[in-house]
Design an enzyme around this catalytic site. Structure first.
Site, PDB file in Angstrom:
ATOM      1  N   TYR A  94     -13.509  -8.481  12.712  1.00  0.00           N
ATOM      2  CA  TYR A  94     -14.144  -7.147  12.619  1.00  0.00           C
ATOM      3  C   TYR A  94     -14.941  -6.586  11.607  1.00  0.00           C
ATOM      4  CZ  TYR A  94     -11.134  -7.053  16.982  1.00  0.00           C
ATOM      5  OH  TYR A  94     -10.319  -7.304  18.203  1.00  0.00           O
ATOM      6  N   CYS A 107      14.466  13.105  22.363  1.00  0.00           N
ATOM      7  CA  CYS A 107      13.376  12.388  23.109  1.00  0.00           C
ATOM      8  C   CYS A 107      13.494  12.225  24.552  1.00  0.00           C
ATOM      9  CB  CYS A 107      13.424  10.884  22.644  1.00  0.00           C
ATOM     10  SG  CYS A 107      12.245  10.071  23.330  1.00  0.00           S
ATOM     11  N   GLU A 162      -5.879   0.983   5.103  1.00  0.00           N
ATOM     12  CA  GLU A 162      -6.220   1.561   6.481  1.00  0.00           C
ATOM     13  C   GLU A 162      -7.091   0.861   7.081  1.00  0.00           C
ATOM     14  OE1 GLU A 162      -4.013   3.665   7.922  1.00  0.00           O
ATOM     15  OE2 GLU A 162      -2.840   3.779   6.271  1.00  0.00           O
ATOM     16  N   TYR A 180      -8.516   9.245  12.827  1.00  0.00           N
ATOM     17  CA  TYR A 180      -7.135   8.828  12.393  1.00  0.00           C
ATOM     18  C   TYR A 180      -7.183   8.370  10.718  1.00  0.00           C
ATOM     19  CZ  TYR A 180      -3.858   5.478  10.706  1.00  0.00           C
ATOM     20  OH  TYR A 180      -3.009   4.808   9.900  1.00  0.00           O
ATOM     21  N   TRP A 226       0.872  -1.263   0.163  1.00  0.00           N
ATOM     22  CA  TRP A 226       0.022  -0.157   0.070  1.00  0.00           C
ATOM     23  C   TRP A 226       0.768   1.241  -0.060  1.00  0.00           C
ATOM     24  CZ3 TRP A 226      -0.561  -4.111   3.364  1.00  0.00           C
ATOM     25  CH2 TRP A 226       0.273  -4.110   4.330  1.00  0.00           C
ATOM     26  N   THR A 229      -5.988  -5.388  12.453  1.00  0.00           N
ATOM     27  CA  THR A 229      -5.366  -6.775  11.793  1.00  0.00           C
ATOM     28  C   THR A 229      -3.941  -6.469  11.901  1.00  0.00           C
ATOM     29  OG1 THR A 229      -7.468  -7.123  10.902  1.00  0.00           O
ATOM     30  CG2 THR A 229      -5.692  -8.359  10.224  1.00  0.00           C
ATOM     31  N   ASP A 247      -2.610   7.484  15.613  1.00  0.00           N
ATOM     32  CA  ASP A 247      -3.252   6.244  15.940  1.00  0.00           C
ATOM     33  C   ASP A 247      -2.389   5.694  17.249  1.00  0.00           C
ATOM     34  OD1 ASP A 247      -0.612   5.327  15.079  1.00  0.00           O
ATOM     35  OD2 ASP A 247      -1.449   3.586  13.754  1.00  0.00           O
ATOM     36  N   CYS A 290      17.355   4.597  17.735  1.00  0.00           N
ATOM     37  CA  CYS A 290      16.631   5.372  17.293  1.00  0.00           C
ATOM     38  C   CYS A 290      16.831   6.599  16.909  1.00  0.00           C
ATOM     39  CB  CYS A 290      15.622   5.525  18.598  1.00  0.00           C
ATOM     40  SG  CYS A 290      14.098   6.835  17.970  1.00  0.00           S
TER      41      CYS A 290
HETATM   42  S1  SF4 Z   1      11.611   6.295  23.571  1.00  0.00           S
HETATM   43 FE1  SF4 Z   1      12.139   7.777  22.337  1.00  0.00          FE
HETATM   44  S2  SF4 Z   1      14.277   7.364  21.823  1.00  0.00           S
HETATM   45 FE2  SF4 Z   1      13.366   5.483  22.692  1.00  0.00          FE
HETATM   46  S3  SF4 Z   1      12.562   4.430  21.095  1.00  0.00           S
HETATM   47 FE3  SF4 Z   1      11.019   5.618  21.846  1.00  0.00          FE
HETATM   48  S4  SF4 Z   1      11.386   7.517  20.447  1.00  0.00           S
HETATM   49 FE4  SF4 Z   1      13.043   6.405  20.070  1.00  0.00          FE
END
Ligand code: SF4
Length: 217
Positions: A80, A209, A35, A119, A22, A41, A137, A203
């Site tokens: 569903y 973050c 979607e 969403y 998709w 699912t 979501d 990440c």
């Molecule tokens: S908590 Fe923050 S740094 Fe850790 S995986 Fe999730 S978004 Fe990435």
């Protein structure tokens, strides 16, 4: 920070995204079907059923010309069934003689259709029409909360409202970039920042973050 966040997730997505059928389509009907299927699912199961459903019902009009039981039959295995019922109702609403046969591209207009929540409206607007539309979501909510507002209660209506505000505030400038931005947010929530695990060292947004920095200073 919003620009940096978006750039980071899009760069990561370009390298690590799963190749899902998709994601190759901008056909509004095909995006809508994917979607609806993905709502409740697993991806692996949708991968199995999505091509068969589209082969049986290649257009919205083909759904509208069928009986509800035929659509439900093709949906068998996905569960569903309210989703199949809603798709049929939506197809009848949009297709001639009731409508023009064309799905609207604005989130507000999409939301007015049967079975389309906030969403799905954002997903169809950004993934099919490349509109600059936000979406939230479960996966996206988790990522946004962990990155920007770890103390937020995602179950409260205030928390939900705030998550939608954050999702809108961090959208990139163009609709085209919004396509990758929204896909990347969802992919990050599925692959690195899931409900069970946080793979913070891998990440791309760890430096931004609040949760990731606290866990891995
Ligand atoms: S908590 Fe923050 S740094 Fe850790 S995986 Fe999730 S978004 Fe990435």
């Amino acid at each position: 920070m919003a620009r940096d966040f978006s750039r980071r997730i899009r760069t990561w997505f370009a390298r690590h995204a799963r190749d899902l059928p998709w994601r190759h389509s901008r056909d509004p009907y095909q995006v809508l079907v994917s979607e609806l299927m993905l709502q409740q699912t697993q991806v692996s199961r949708v991968l199995e059923y999505y091509p068969c459903f589209l082969a049986r019902f290649p257009t919205l009009e083909s759904v509208s010309r069928s009986r509800p039981a035929q659509v439900r039959e093709a949906w068998r295995g996905l569960g569903y069934y309210a989703r199949a019922r809603n798709l049929h109702r939506l197809a009848r609403t949009v297709s001639p003689p009731n409508g023009t046969g064309v799905l609207p591209n604005a989130p507000e207009a999409l939301r007015a259709l049967p079975g389309i929540g906030a969403y799905t409206a954002g997903a169809v607007a950004s993934f099919a029409f490349e509109r600059r539309a936000a979406l939230v979501d479960t996966n996206v909510a988790r990522v946004l909360r962990r990155v920007f507002a770890p103390r937020l209660d995602p179950k409260s209506s205030r928390g939900q409202r705030r998550l939608w505000e954050i999702a809108a505030a961090i959208l990139p400038a163009t609709g085209r970039a919004t396509w990758s931005h929204n896909q990347a947010l969802m992919e990050l929530g599925a692959l690195l920042c899931s409900a069970r695990t946080m793979r913070c060292p891998e990440c791309p947004v760890r430096p931004l973050c609040r949760t990731g920095l606290r866990r891995n200073p």
